[in-house]
Design a protein around this motif. Structure first.
Motif, PDB file in Angstrom:
ATOM      1  N   SER A  60      36.577  40.598  47.926  1.00 47.83           N
ATOM      2  CA  SER A  60      36.897  39.269  47.437  1.00 47.83           C
ATOM      3  C   SER A  60      36.211  38.968  46.114  1.00 47.83           C
ATOM      4  O   SER A  60      35.040  39.299  45.906  1.00 47.83           O
ATOM      5  CB  SER A  60      36.475  38.226  48.483  1.00 47.83           C
ATOM      6  N   LEU A  61      36.944  38.290  45.219  1.00 47.67           N
ATOM      7  CA  LEU A  61      36.345  37.859  43.967  1.00 47.67           C
ATOM      8  C   LEU A  61      35.341  36.732  44.185  1.00 47.67           C
ATOM      9  O   LEU A  61      34.660  36.329  43.243  1.00 47.67           O
ATOM     10  CB  LEU A  61      37.434  37.401  42.990  1.00 47.67           C
ATOM     11  N   GLY A  95      47.382  46.436  43.430  1.00 48.78           N
ATOM     12  CA  GLY A  95      45.966  46.252  43.705  1.00 48.78           C
ATOM     13  C   GLY A  95      45.631  45.016  44.508  1.00 48.78           C
ATOM     14  O   GLY A  95      44.460  44.656  44.664  1.00 48.78           O
ATOM     15  N   VAL A  96      46.657  44.321  45.024  1.00 46.58           N
ATOM     16  CA  VAL A  96      46.425  43.110  45.814  1.00 46.58           C
ATOM     17  C   VAL A  96      46.081  43.462  47.260  1.00 46.58           C
ATOM     18  O   VAL A  96      45.399  42.703  47.953  1.00 46.58           O
ATOM     19  CB  VAL A  96      47.662  42.192  45.758  1.00 46.58           C
ATOM     20  N   ARG A 125      34.314  41.809  33.562  1.00 47.69           N
ATOM     21  CA  ARG A 125      34.059  42.877  32.584  1.00 47.69           C
ATOM     22  C   ARG A 125      35.349  43.626  32.276  1.00 47.69           C
ATOM     23  O   ARG A 125      35.622  43.986  31.122  1.00 47.69           O
ATOM     24  CB  ARG A 125      32.985  43.841  33.102  1.00 47.69           C
ATOM     25  N   PHE A 126      36.152  43.856  33.306  1.00 48.05           N
ATOM     26  CA  PHE A 126      37.443  44.515  33.117  1.00 48.05           C
ATOM     27  C   PHE A 126      38.358  43.647  32.258  1.00 48.05           C
ATOM     28  O   PHE A 126      39.027  44.139  31.332  1.00 48.05           O
ATOM     29  CB  PHE A 126      38.085  44.786  34.477  1.00 48.05           C
ATOM     30  N   ARG A 127      38.397  42.342  32.543  1.00 51.37           N
ATOM     31  CA  ARG A 127      39.254  41.442  31.788  1.00 51.37           C
ATOM     32  C   ARG A 127      38.845  41.375  30.321  1.00 51.37           C
ATOM     33  O   ARG A 127      39.703  41.271  29.435  1.00 51.37           O
ATOM     34  CB  ARG A 127      39.221  40.040  32.411  1.00 51.37           C
ATOM     35  N   GLN A 180      48.337  40.183  35.016  1.00 49.65           N
ATOM     36  CA  GLN A 180      49.038  39.615  36.173  1.00 49.65           C
ATOM     37  C   GLN A 180      48.343  40.000  37.478  1.00 49.65           C
ATOM     38  O   GLN A 180      48.225  39.176  38.395  1.00 49.65           O
ATOM     39  CB  GLN A 180      50.494  40.086  36.179  1.00 49.65           C
ATOM     40  N   GLN A 181      47.868  41.237  37.554  1.00 52.52           N
ATOM     41  CA  GLN A 181      47.168  41.667  38.757  1.00 52.52           C
ATOM     42  C   GLN A 181      45.890  40.866  38.957  1.00 52.52           C
ATOM     43  O   GLN A 181      45.574  40.424  40.069  1.00 52.52           O
ATOM     44  CB  GLN A 181      46.828  43.154  38.678  1.00 52.52           C
ATOM     45  N   GLN A 182      45.137  40.669  37.891  1.00 51.55           N
ATOM     46  CA  GLN A 182      43.911  39.889  37.997  1.00 51.55           C
ATOM     47  C   GLN A 182      44.195  38.451  38.405  1.00 51.55           C
ATOM     48  O   GLN A 182      43.458  37.857  39.208  1.00 51.55           O
ATOM     49  CB  GLN A 182      43.159  39.923  36.664  1.00 51.55           C
ATOM     50  N   ASN A 183      45.282  37.879  37.892  1.00 47.95           N
ATOM     51  CA  ASN A 183      45.654  36.528  38.292  1.00 47.95           C
ATOM     52  C   ASN A 183      45.988  36.460  39.772  1.00 47.95           C
ATOM     53  O   ASN A 183      45.639  35.493  40.458  1.00 47.95           O
ATOM     54  CB  ASN A 183      46.850  36.043  37.464  1.00 47.95           C
TER      55      ASN A 183
END
Length: 302
Positions: free
Chosen positions: A163-164, A148-149, A175-177, A245-248
């Motif tokens: 972009s975040l 997902g990167v 919300r996902f986290r 890990q993906q979110q990071n």
């Protein structure tokens, strides 16, 4: 800055393997990217788990880092980060070897975080920029897409996802986290790694001891990312770990220099410690409540 690979200056030099050199280079790149902050403990066990190798090459890689001045060895304690390398200093592969897929992955993330890469690009542009074989490039891009990167553009090329830094995207991410990380704490196979918990507690306590100094984003990001990834790993659920890990990784793409207010930093650090305390005490319900509150609050400062 190529990692120094000469043997010890004695009549019986230690043999340095290619794996040790490559691992030392990856560690140097992670130090440059802020994954390991200044003075943080480089635990052999944690590093062997992170890079999926045995402790023997980790031990050799740490010796190489010490020779290069990036790490220092404390008697009866182990190795610690001595100084922050520059990304440009660690970009090359060891001893002139071509970039591996793992090397390229890290370069792409680091270059994107510094806005050296545009939102979208083509295979040819990356081949020219990094000088890697097409097979290595495609392997890396497909991996990034699966995590997902990256996203494949219709017809031609690639692009980074929304972009975040965008307010709506950031809120959606948090919300996902909240869903994933709170569920991870409640996994039936959750098992606290006592050594990892203790190391994390010491690193957080060290921050609280110097709260009069504002902390820059990459310092806090490194510790914060390591904390959430550690809890995900303890969940025993590989899919929870992959999601965190993906979110990071996505957050790292939007890392930027900034300072957190001292009062805000102290609150976030204490919330991390509260979660550790609750999980060690077996109070999952309280840990989940603190985690939910923590993630809701940090979305405004991420």
């Amino acid at each position: 800055m190529p990692i120094k690979t000469s043997g010890a200056a004695d009549t019986q030099p230690v043999r340095i393997t290619r794996l040790q050199r490559e691992l030392a280079q990856r560690l140097a790149q992670d130090i440059a990217a802020g994954v390991f902050e200044l003075d943080s403990h480089l635990s052999e066990k944690v590093l062997s788990q992170r890079y999926e190798v045995s402790r023997t090459p980790v031990r050799g890689a740490l010796r190489l880092l010490a020779e290069s001045g990036l790490a220092r060895c404390k008697p009866n304690s182990g190795y610690y980060v001595a100084r922050r390398a520059q990304v440009d200093d660690t970009a090359g592969a060891p001893e002139g070897a071509p970039l591996t897929s793992e090397d390229l992955y890290r370069r792409l993330v680091a270059d994107r975080s510094q806005r050296l890469l545009d939102d979208s690009f083509t295979d040819s542009e990356l081949l020219h920029r990094y000088g890697v074989p097409r097979s290595i490039l495609m392997k890396t891009l497909l991996r990034m897409a699966s995590e997902g990167v990256l996203e494949k553009r219709q017809g031609h090329g690639w692009r980074f996802p929304a972009s975040l830094a965008d307010d709506d995207v950031r809120k959606e991410s948090y919300r996902f986290r909240i869903v994933i990380e709170c569920a991870g704490l409640q996994e039936p196979d959750f098992m606290a790694d006592q050594r990892a918990f203790q190391d994390m507690r010491e690193r957080h306590t060290a921050l609280l001891a110097d709260v009069q100094r504002p902390i820059v984003t990459d310092e806090f990001f490194a510790l914060n990312s390591a904390f959430h990834e550690m809890l995900a790993r303890c969940s025993g659920n590989r899919f929870v770990l992959q999601a965190v890990q993906q979110q990071n990784q996505l957050r790292q793409l939007d890392a930027h220099p900034a300072s957190y207010p001292v009062s805000t930093l102290e609150r976030y650090v204490r919330e991390h410690l509260d979660i550790l305390d609750a999980m060690e005490a077996g109070d999952q319900e309280w840990a989940v409540a603190v985690m939910r509150r923590h993630l809701k609050a940090t979305q405004w400062a991420a």
